[in-house]
Design an enzyme around this catalytic site. Structure first.
Site, PDB file in Angstrom:
ATOM      1  N   ASP A 225     -36.711  34.302  -2.937  1.00 35.20           N
ATOM      2  CA  ASP A 225     -36.667  33.458  -1.754  1.00 35.20           C
ATOM      3  C   ASP A 225     -37.518  33.985  -0.611  1.00 35.20           C
ATOM      4  O   ASP A 225     -37.751  35.184  -0.474  1.00 35.20           O
ATOM      5  CB  ASP A 225     -35.225  33.250  -1.283  1.00 35.20           C
ATOM      6  CG  ASP A 225     -34.426  34.544  -1.176  1.00 35.20           C
ATOM      7  OD1 ASP A 225     -34.709  35.488  -1.924  1.00 35.20           O
ATOM      8  OD2 ASP A 225     -33.499  34.592  -0.345  1.00 35.20           O
TER       9      ASP A 225
ATOM     10  N   GLU B  55     -31.553  35.888  -2.104  1.00 32.28           N
ATOM     11  CA  GLU B  55     -31.303  37.285  -1.727  1.00 32.28           C
ATOM     12  C   GLU B  55     -31.185  37.422  -0.218  1.00 32.28           C
ATOM     13  O   GLU B  55     -30.395  38.235   0.267  1.00 32.28           O
ATOM     14  CB  GLU B  55     -32.432  38.183  -2.251  1.00 32.28           C
ATOM     15  CG  GLU B  55     -32.202  39.673  -2.021  1.00 32.28           C
ATOM     16  CD  GLU B  55     -32.613  40.148  -0.623  1.00 32.28           C
ATOM     17  OE1 GLU B  55     -31.957  41.071  -0.101  1.00 32.28           O
ATOM     18  OE2 GLU B  55     -33.574  39.594  -0.059  1.00 32.28           O
TER      19      GLU B  55
END
Length: 417
Positions: free
Chosen positions: A94, A146
């Site tokens: 991400d 994350e």
């Protein structure tokens, strides 16, 4: 589970790892262009659809068995190669809501930045091409979310190790790019390397009214201001010296106009620690102080606490770290060294804690070596843009090749090779 190697490998076996990696390392043009593409087109947490598809399709093309849409956009590639240990290599995917200001030719086209090359090093086919050199099972895991420190737990909760028919690993391995170190450098230390994180949203209440008549109101902005200042005394005056503790108020939101005293104020806090006892001490003290400040100010309602974004400390297994440190030191020689613990946080260790297996997490240097050396000479290393900043710009090479080599070396260290 297979017995995991925890003894230090012999010099001859470590030299063999070097020969295997040199022999099977792929050409990097594709991976460099893929990195630039992902950097230009990042996706925020829980939105990593395109990134996950790129990872899945590439591993499927190589020959991995793919499981996708785990805990959101999580992807796992499995390569079974005979009887032996099972090793999991983890990457996250991400991006961050940060407007990039690097001037790079491949700078992000969106108001966000990518995950600095964590995805691409795990995608390569070196270990597939070298499967005649090792036995066991290799798992390549691409984790979403994350940055919310939520993706690892989401994958576990979605049945990562149960309903998706993915073998349980004997060890979980991962790395993270930092410009605290020069590109080409790999840093590893046993024990705590990253802090636990807890985030809490707090609403304190007052009694709103006209800004010209504060005597008839209870001002929540004043209450919240006292809270922010008083919270700093927890680490300074309550925590034992030498213990890590961080309490930061990153957001303070209240009111709509200059002449209106609002009914409430909102605070967003992040709390970091290495030790679970310290973690509890900090959280208990935060609630105690906030409740007391509200009582002292005559707040008409008890404060509301909403906890989110929790992740445990990242603590490297001692025996496994010693084994891998030996491999890194021989392979990277002067470009391997200790990982100085930092209060940043990760949810990486959730993947290992969920099944009670060891894990090892190391730092991958990303700063341009010439810039790092010059800053070190001038004593200005702290001026180098760090992770999460608009100017953070790890160089593609030698970072990418070092990241690939480190992951391959780590896997070979624990597989039967």
């Amino acid at each position: 589970m297979t017995q995991l190697r925890t003894s230090v490998a012999t010099r001859s076996s470590r030299n063999a790892f070097h020969e295997i990696i040199d022999k099977y390392r792929p050409e990097l043009d594709f991976y460099e262009s893929t990195y630039e593409d992902l950097h230009q087109n990042p996706e925020l947490s829980e939105q990593e659809e395109r990134t996950s598809n790129i990872a899945a399709e590439h591993l499927r093309k190589i020959g991995y068995t793919i499981r996708d849409c785990i805990g959101g956009y999580g992807v796992v590639g499995v390569l079974e190669n005979g009887t032996g240990p099972t090793v999991l290599l983890r990457a996250d995917m991400d991006g961050l809501p940060v407007l990039e200001n690097t001037g790079l030719s491949y700078a992000s086209k969106k108001e966000m930045k990518d995950r600095f090359g964590h995805t691409v090093p795990v995608m390569h086919e070196l270990l597939y091409a070298a499967r005649s050199e090792w036995k066991g099972t290799l798992i390549c895991l691409f984790q979403p979310a994350e940055e919310f420190v939520a993706g690892a737990q989401a994958m576990v909760d979605d049945g990562l190790y149960t309903r998706f028919d993915i073998p349980k690993p004997d060890i979980v391995l991962g790395q993270h790019v930092f410009c605290l170190y020069k590109a080409g450098f790999v840093a590893l230390t046993s024990g705590p390397v990253l802090a636990a994180v807890d985030c809490v949203s707090v609403r304190v209440f007052g009694k709103g009214g006209h800004g010209s008549m504060p005597q008839d109101c209870v001002d929540p902005i004043v209450i919240a201001s006292h809270v922010v200042v008083r919270l700093q005394t927890i680490v300074a005056r309550e925590l034992q010296p030498g213990k890590l503790g961080v309490i930061t108020c990153g957001k303070f939101d209240a009111g709509t106009a200059a002449n209106i005293i609002p009914d409430y104020a909102n605070l967003e806090l992040t709390i970091r620690s290495y030790d679970t006892k310290v973690q509890k001490q900090l959280l208990d003290a935060i609630e105690r102080i906030i409740r007391a400040e509200c009582d002292a100010s005559g707040s008409p309602q008890a404060p509301i606490f909403t906890y989110y974004s929790h992740a445990p400390a990242t603590v490297n297994d001692d025996a496994s770290s010693k084994t891998l440190k030996s491999s890194f030191s021989t392979y990277f020689t002067e470009n391997a060294g200790p990982f100085e613990p930092i209060p940043g946080s990760e949810d990486f260790s959730v993947l290992a804690r969920a099944i009670d297996v060891p894990s090892v997490f190391w730092a991958l240097g990303g700063c341009d070596p010439a810039k790092w050396d010059e800053a070190d000479k001038r004593g200005t290393l702290k001026e180098i843009p760090i992770n999460h900043s608009a100017g953070f710009a790890p160089v593609i090479e030698p970072t990418l090749q070092t990241g690939m080599d480190a992951l391959a070396l780590a896997a070979l260290t624990f597989l039967d090779s």
